[in-house]
Write an enzyme that holds these catalytic residues in place. Sequence first.
Site, mmCIF file in Angstrom:
data_model
loop_
_atom_site.group_PDB
_atom_site.id
_atom_site.type_symbol
_atom_site.label_atom_id
_atom_site.label_comp_id
_atom_site.label_asym_id
_atom_site.label_seq_id
_atom_site.Cartn_x
_atom_site.Cartn_y
_atom_site.Cartn_z
ATOM 1 N N ASP A 48 -1.155 -73.683 -64.328
ATOM 2 C CA ASP A 48 -1.296 -73.929 -65.467
ATOM 3 C C ASP A 48 -2.115 -75.325 -65.947
ATOM 4 O OD1 ASP A 48 0.875 -73.806 -67.248
ATOM 5 O OD2 ASP A 48 1.306 -76.090 -67.958
ATOM 6 N N ASP A 87 39.299 -58.091 -64.892
ATOM 7 C CA ASP A 87 40.463 -59.308 -64.497
ATOM 8 C C ASP A 87 41.583 -58.804 -63.242
ATOM 9 O OD1 ASP A 87 41.398 -61.335 -61.810
ATOM 10 O OD2 ASP A 87 39.564 -62.202 -63.243
ATOM 11 N N GLY A 101 42.201 -54.724 -64.406
ATOM 12 C CA GLY A 101 42.120 -54.025 -63.435
ATOM 13 C C GLY A 101 41.474 -54.738 -62.464
ATOM 14 N N ASP A 102 41.602 -53.272 -60.770
ATOM 15 C CA ASP A 102 40.357 -54.263 -59.819
ATOM 16 C C ASP A 102 39.360 -53.762 -59.541
ATOM 17 O OD1 ASP A 102 39.979 -53.986 -56.648
ATOM 18 O OD2 ASP A 102 42.583 -52.984 -55.733
ATOM 19 N N PHE A 103 38.775 -54.013 -59.474
ATOM 20 C CA PHE A 103 37.420 -53.754 -59.429
ATOM 21 C C PHE A 103 36.961 -53.262 -57.911
ATOM 22 C CE2 PHE A 103 36.442 -58.681 -59.088
ATOM 23 C CZ PHE A 103 36.590 -58.420 -57.611
ATOM 24 N N ARG A 146 30.663 -66.436 -58.417
ATOM 25 C CA ARG A 146 31.756 -67.723 -57.979
ATOM 26 C C ARG A 146 32.320 -65.767 -57.716
ATOM 27 N NH1 ARG A 146 35.135 -71.474 -59.161
ATOM 28 N NH2 ARG A 146 35.076 -71.148 -61.070
#
Length: 687
Positions: free
Chosen positions: A88, A554, A579-581, A596
Amino acid sequence: MVLNPVISKLAGKLVVLASASPRRLEILSNAGLRFEVVPSWFKETLDKGLFKAPHEYAVETAKQKALEVARRMPFKHLKTPDIVIGADTIVTVDGMILEKPVDKEDAYRMLSSLSGKEHSVFTGVAIVVCHEKENEEVDYQLIEFYEETKVKFADLSDNMLWEYINSGEPMDKAGGYGIQALGGMLVEYVHGDFLNVVGFPLNHFCKQLDLIYNRCTSSADQEIVSVRLSHNGSHATSILTQPPPGLPAQSSPSPSSKAKPNPSSSPTPANYTHHTQNSSSANPVHKVKRKSSEGEVDESSWMLVNSLSKHTDDREAEFIYNTTLPLVTSSGQVIELSVTEHEDSEPKKDDLQRIIDLMDGFKASKALFTASKMCVFDLLQSRPGLDAAQVAQEIKASVKGTACLLEACVSLGLLTSKQRACQKSVYENTDLSSHFLLSDAPFSLRGYIQHCNDTVWPLFSHLESAVREGANQREKAFGKTSKDMFQDTFYNSQEAKLRFMNAMHSIAKVTGRAVATAFDLSSFKTACDLGGCTGAMAYEFTKAHPGLSVTVFDLPAVVEMSEHFLPLHTDNRVSFVAGDFFKDELPKADLYILARILHDWPDEKVGILLSKIANACTAGCGLLLSEIFLDEDRRGPSRGLLQALSMSEGKQRSATEYGLLLKSHGFITAHVRHTDNLLDAMLCIKV
Ligand SMILES: C[S@@+](CC[C@H](N)C(=O)[O-])C[C@H]1O[C@@H](n2cnc3c(N)ncnc32)[C@H](O)[C@@H]1O
């Protein structure tokens, strides 16, 4: 003659130039170097104000460009380069850094500021040497340096300036001129390397290559070991080709390593100290020497690869040990490395203090947790200047115990104390506590502190069992068996759930902005924050990206509580879906956020989640992953490694490990950011 032997050493290696500059390309190909050009995607947006000197900015930009290409190529190009060169060039005048002009007016401003004056041209260069390991991991060894050339411009009339600007030449050049073409007419004199002004300090580069390839053992022989350099409590990581005589390697030598144990010398451990001072040399070098019971070892034993001066806080540096080489490189400090062996010396004060700090760490944590839980900081914020008896009365505790707690907090920098005439001490919060420990501070970590006290602390008190059994200790710590960490531990009562959500909320508020602004996300219009909990991270994303709407996805138990965490000014671009992923259909979006989440799960579960995301994505969709990325050699950061001790099914991973998991589901890593916040981030694109 330095050049030819260097160039021939590179024959057969995959050399990559991480720059699209035609001038750099020409300089290097004229020198006979065979290389590929892979322009870096690193955006040159580092905050110049953060650098003490202009060359540090140029070197850091060069480093980021080269590292970005070195990390991308194994995924994107499916090959690992041997070396990547980043550079640079900047121009500085009157304390200002000039890069490429954005338009003609900008070019005029730049050139008129140079007229009749001497200015400096700095090129920062980073050479990343990649060592591919058997397990597909790559070790990166970094050599960085810079070159300064002084250039004086003649007095330039406006007519001349505009004529030059209208030629179109200034537009893609640092400082707005090209010395190798028409711009040469503006120049009165040049002091230093001319090619540095063109864009690449060829001579300095060849000297560095000479040191790596001609005067040191082959890179294949390099043994990576970690040494702790103690300097005012600081540490450094070093890369050694082999240990110094009499000093055993700290990791087992590779079969090709030439390291031989010296029977006459004492075994481990060894202490290293380094001393730094400014070098007045125009071509600064790092000198390193070893002291031991056998006397001083020749300075030629060590080659410093990375500048210690850049790392003033934790002073990480890398060294290559070599038996023949005098000394190397780079930016303005002389470093002396002493090696002493334990048997011959008293423990150093710094070392003793460090061990004691480690031993006492849990006491400090617990004092902080307790003062936070007993609302000491909130109390002293609303009523500063209370003494121990007054605080004790308010928090309903003994005067003796409260006085001890307050004094401990003073010693930890959490409170200040003043002596009143009556000999009584009165207490106030420090800035640190006011920022992070008050319940209603914008960056309050109180929720997370409570989680550490109530959940992490009991788990750590069973650490020995966890280590022996290699299993989570939730049953011992909480008296209940649990199959699902979230359902059975964190959400098994309303109180536990709110505590966990508070903890996530506080961390997301502190880290959210850095994650949300880590990348240019302007091409994405809809995002889905999977496991987005209270929506704190989602709000940071909508704040940072006005064109983006975010759906927080979530578990139902979490979503039903989300309204407790709504910010004061609600944002209708944030919505919640329960919901449940692992099981349910995911909301459609252009960008999926996983902050996270993955560290909580083993590879198998991560695979299930990633394939669901991949199915929901079309080509060009993004996946933004945010986690603590372990260093590739898994030697840090300790925050991540310590957290792993209390984790159950999940594990901490490096950026490369995450990249490989994502790659197996069709996501190519586009950018990795090690933010200076608690979380790192990676942006991947579905192909
Ligand atoms: C460690 S927290 C991270 C929260 C948030 N992403 C952040 O960075 O602050 C993990 C989140 O994943 C959610 N989660 C866990 N299992 C889930 C599942 N099967 N489906 C949806 N969300 C889940 C938890 O409820 C929790 O909110």
